[in-house]
Design a protein around this motif. Sequence first.
Motif, PDB file in Angstrom:
ATOM      1  N   THR A   1      -9.146  -5.601  16.347  1.00 26.69           N
ATOM      2  CA  THR A   1     -10.148  -5.504  17.414  1.00 26.69           C
ATOM      3  C   THR A   1     -11.536  -5.832  16.877  1.00 26.69           C
ATOM      4  O   THR A   1     -12.312  -6.535  17.532  1.00 26.69           O
ATOM      5  CB  THR A   1     -10.120  -4.093  18.039  1.00 26.69           C
ATOM      6  N   ASN A   2     -11.842  -5.348  15.687  1.00 23.65           N
ATOM      7  CA  ASN A   2     -13.130  -5.671  15.073  1.00 23.65           C
ATOM      8  C   ASN A   2     -13.275  -7.165  14.831  1.00 23.65           C
ATOM      9  O   ASN A   2     -14.343  -7.739  15.048  1.00 23.65           O
ATOM     10  CB  ASN A   2     -13.316  -4.893  13.766  1.00 23.65           C
ATOM     11  N   ARG A   3     -12.205  -7.816  14.396  1.00 21.00           N
ATOM     12  CA  ARG A   3     -12.231  -9.274  14.201  1.00 21.00           C
ATOM     13  C   ARG A   3     -12.501  -9.959  15.541  1.00 21.00           C
ATOM     14  O   ARG A   3     -13.296 -10.887  15.629  1.00 21.00           O
ATOM     15  CB  ARG A   3     -10.903  -9.771  13.632  1.00 21.00           C
TER      16      ARG A   3
END
Length: 135
Positions: free
Chosen positions: A24-26
């Motif tokens: 999700t951060n990516r």
Amino acid sequence: MKELTLTTPTLLFSAISLIMLAYTNRFLAYASVIRNLHGRYKENHDPTLLRQIQNLRSRLDLTRYMQIFGISSLLLCVLTMFLIYIEQQEASIYIFGIALLLLIISLALLIKEIQISTKALGYHISDIEEHLKKK
């Protein structure tokens, strides 16, 4: 036949949750970069941005599939725990095996995405090096 306890899928459940957070951060980082590039491209239609945009499209597609396979793995881990709870041992073993395969696919896609990301950073380094050589 081997016996599967609630402990095994529970451990994988925790690992997958952390992996999904990283995915999700990516995804959020890509969204930010894409929005930035979109604005820059609309301002001056710089053709050098197209290579970056194509690279980001590939990475975004891989990240989507990484998330789909990771979430599917997580879902099957939960199903495995439910099957163990209702004492469906044989079914739980097969479902857990599928969950492991989906996680393997998700991680393999991550390796591919990292390779593409490294290539993208290589483009930036090359651009900087070319600029420095001209000075």
